[in-house]
Motif scaffolding. Sequence first.
Motif, PDB file in Angstrom:
ATOM      1  N   GLU A  35     -13.268   2.750 -60.071  1.00  0.00           N
ATOM      2  CA  GLU A  35     -14.416   3.348 -59.381  1.00  0.00           C
ATOM      3  C   GLU A  35     -14.350   3.086 -57.873  1.00  0.00           C
ATOM      4  N   LEU A  36     -13.940   1.890 -57.489  1.00  0.00           N
ATOM      5  CA  LEU A  36     -13.796   1.576 -56.058  1.00  0.00           C
ATOM      6  C   LEU A  36     -12.834   2.549 -55.383  1.00  0.00           C
ATOM      7  N   VAL A  37     -11.707   2.802 -56.025  1.00  0.00           N
ATOM      8  CA  VAL A  37     -10.692   3.689 -55.453  1.00  0.00           C
ATOM      9  C   VAL A  37     -11.194   5.126 -55.434  1.00  0.00           C
ATOM     10  N   ARG A  38     -11.948   5.529 -56.463  1.00  0.00           N
ATOM     11  CA  ARG A  38     -12.517   6.887 -56.466  1.00  0.00           C
ATOM     12  C   ARG A  38     -13.482   7.066 -55.291  1.00  0.00           C
ATOM     13  N   ARG A  39     -14.258   6.021 -55.008  1.00  0.00           N
ATOM     14  CA  ARG A  39     -15.246   6.114 -53.925  1.00  0.00           C
ATOM     15  C   ARG A  39     -14.630   5.968 -52.539  1.00  0.00           C
ATOM     16  N   ASN A  40     -13.504   5.229 -52.454  1.00  0.00           N
ATOM     17  CA  ASN A  40     -12.884   4.972 -51.156  1.00  0.00           C
ATOM     18  C   ASN A  40     -11.370   5.003 -51.328  1.00  0.00           C
ATOM     19  N   ALA A  41     -10.764   6.143 -51.033  1.00  0.00           N
ATOM     20  CA  ALA A  41      -9.326   6.340 -51.250  1.00  0.00           C
ATOM     21  C   ALA A  41      -8.463   5.352 -50.474  1.00  0.00           C
ATOM     22  N   LYS A  42      -8.975   4.800 -49.365  1.00  0.00           N
ATOM     23  CA  LYS A  42      -8.204   3.824 -48.588  1.00  0.00           C
ATOM     24  C   LYS A  42      -7.887   2.574 -49.397  1.00  0.00           C
ATOM     25  N   LEU A  43      -8.708   2.292 -50.416  1.00  0.00           N
ATOM     26  CA  LEU A  43      -8.498   1.102 -51.245  1.00  0.00           C
ATOM     27  C   LEU A  43      -7.388   1.280 -52.275  1.00  0.00           C
ATOM     28  N   ALA A  44      -6.880   2.503 -52.432  1.00  0.00           N
ATOM     29  CA  ALA A  44      -5.805   2.764 -53.399  1.00  0.00           C
ATOM     30  C   ALA A  44      -4.584   1.901 -53.120  1.00  0.00           C
ATOM     31  N   VAL A  45      -4.384   1.523 -51.871  1.00  0.00           N
ATOM     32  CA  VAL A  45      -3.250   0.675 -51.507  1.00  0.00           C
ATOM     33  C   VAL A  45      -3.296  -0.674 -52.238  1.00  0.00           C
ATOM     34  N   PHE A  46      -4.477  -1.087 -52.673  1.00  0.00           N
ATOM     35  CA  PHE A  46      -4.636  -2.374 -53.344  1.00  0.00           C
ATOM     36  C   PHE A  46      -4.611  -2.279 -54.871  1.00  0.00           C
ATOM     37  N   LEU A  47      -4.700  -1.074 -55.422  1.00  0.00           N
ATOM     38  CA  LEU A  47      -4.888  -0.914 -56.867  1.00  0.00           C
ATOM     39  C   LEU A  47      -3.756  -1.529 -57.683  1.00  0.00           C
ATOM     40  N   LYS A  48      -2.518  -1.319 -57.302  1.00  0.00           N
ATOM     41  CA  LYS A  48      -1.389  -1.875 -58.074  1.00  0.00           C
ATOM     42  C   LYS A  48      -1.468  -3.400 -58.102  1.00  0.00           C
ATOM     43  N   GLY A  49      -1.742  -4.010 -56.968  1.00  0.00           N
ATOM     44  CA  GLY A  49      -1.865  -5.467 -56.923  1.00  0.00           C
ATOM     45  C   GLY A  49      -3.051  -5.963 -57.747  1.00  0.00           C
ATOM     46  N   TRP A  50      -4.183  -5.250 -57.652  1.00  0.00           N
ATOM     47  CA  TRP A  50      -5.347  -5.629 -58.456  1.00  0.00           C
ATOM     48  C   TRP A  50      -5.025  -5.576 -59.944  1.00  0.00           C
ATOM     49  N   MET A  51      -4.318  -4.519 -60.350  1.00  0.00           N
ATOM     50  CA  MET A  51      -3.985  -4.366 -61.770  1.00  0.00           C
ATOM     51  C   MET A  51      -2.955  -5.403 -62.208  1.00  0.00           C
ATOM     52  N   ASN A  52      -2.002  -5.730 -61.347  1.00  0.00           N
ATOM     53  CA  ASN A  52      -1.044  -6.788 -61.688  1.00  0.00           C
ATOM     54  C   ASN A  52      -1.779  -8.114 -61.913  1.00  0.00           C
ATOM     55  N   ARG A  53      -2.705  -8.412 -61.042  1.00  0.00           N
ATOM     56  CA  ARG A  53      -3.496  -9.640 -61.174  1.00  0.00           C
ATOM     57  C   ARG A  53      -4.330  -9.597 -62.451  1.00  0.00           C
ATOM     58  N   LEU A  54      -4.990  -8.472 -62.697  1.00  0.00           N
ATOM     59  CA  LEU A  54      -5.830  -8.348 -63.881  1.00  0.00           C
ATOM     60  C   LEU A  54      -5.005  -8.476 -65.157  1.00  0.00           C
ATOM     61  N   ASN A  55      -3.843  -7.870 -65.196  1.00  0.00           N
ATOM     62  CA  ASN A  55      -2.995  -7.976 -66.382  1.00  0.00           C
ATOM     63  C   ASN A  55      -2.495  -9.407 -66.587  1.00  0.00           C
ATOM     64  N   ALA A  56      -2.197 -10.114 -65.498  1.00  0.00           N
ATOM     65  CA  ALA A  56      -1.839 -11.532 -65.620  1.00  0.00           C
ATOM     66  C   ALA A  56      -3.025 -12.348 -66.125  1.00  0.00           C
ATOM     67  N   LEU A  57      -4.226 -12.003 -65.670  1.00  0.00           N
ATOM     68  CA  LEU A  57      -5.425 -12.683 -66.128  1.00  0.00           C
ATOM     69  C   LEU A  57      -5.647 -12.443 -67.621  1.00  0.00           C
ATOM     70  N   ARG A  58      -5.450 -11.215 -68.052  1.00  0.00           N
ATOM     71  CA  ARG A  58      -5.571 -10.904 -69.481  1.00  0.00           C
ATOM     72  C   ARG A  58      -4.597 -11.760 -70.295  1.00  0.00           C
ATOM     73  N   ALA A  59      -3.374 -11.868 -69.832  1.00  0.00           N
ATOM     74  CA  ALA A  59      -2.357 -12.660 -70.547  1.00  0.00           C
ATOM     75  C   ALA A  59      -2.751 -14.144 -70.570  1.00  0.00           C
ATOM     76  N   GLU A  60      -3.228 -14.638 -69.449  1.00  0.00           N
ATOM     77  CA  GLU A  60      -3.636 -16.042 -69.351  1.00  0.00           C
ATOM     78  C   GLU A  60      -4.828 -16.333 -70.254  1.00  0.00           C
ATOM     79  N   ALA A  61      -5.721 -15.370 -70.393  1.00  0.00           N
ATOM     80  CA  ALA A  61      -6.942 -15.559 -71.177  1.00  0.00           C
ATOM     81  C   ALA A  61      -6.726 -15.329 -72.671  1.00  0.00           C
ATOM     82  N   ALA A  62      -5.595 -14.764 -73.033  1.00  0.00           N
ATOM     83  CA  ALA A  62      -5.341 -14.430 -74.455  1.00  0.00           C
ATOM     84  C   ALA A  62      -5.129 -15.687 -75.296  1.00  0.00           C
TER      85      ALA A  62
END
Length: 176
Positions: A149-176
């Motif tokens: 939703e952040l990226v949909r509202r502000n396209a400039k933030l798309a530059v961060f999406l891959k890093g955010w998702m990498n972090r989130l996926n690592a968090l999911r793995a750590e929390a599993a």
Amino acid sequence: MDRLDDCLRFVLRWEGGYVNHPSDPGGATNKGVTQRTFDSWRLRAGKPRADVRTITDEEVHAIYAVDYWLAAKCDTLPAPLDLVTFDTAVNMGVGRAVRFLQKLAAVPEDGDFGPLTRQAVADTIQGRGGSPQDMARSFCYHRERYYEELVRRNAKLAVFLKGWMNRLNALRAEAA
């Protein structure tokens, strides 16, 4: 505070060193601490302002402990929900992290972790047959939707999406 130290190790793997990306609304940041947060902490500690590039490991630990871990009441949450909430508080702010918890616990989303939220989280984990791991998974799902939703509202933030998702996926793995 052993659990804080364990969770902080995860967070610091993603927060890195000094950055000042022009598209980052947080501005100058070192080890995940923005200049504004560092100024606020130093003021409360009776110290003069200093450049966030000079932050010490002791200051980093103190800021994360008080302004994120305790502020988001992570010390009252079971693992891995404590880690997911803490990392979200660091990445998105304490209020946003608490609102995600409140959404999962079906209480008003006001960003204030009070007695109602504490009880509702406990009831969600115990009374409804869930688990801290189930809540952590759902929490991560809502965090992912929020990034999108952040990226949909502000396209400039798309530059961060891959890093955010990498972090989130690592968090999911750590929390599993």
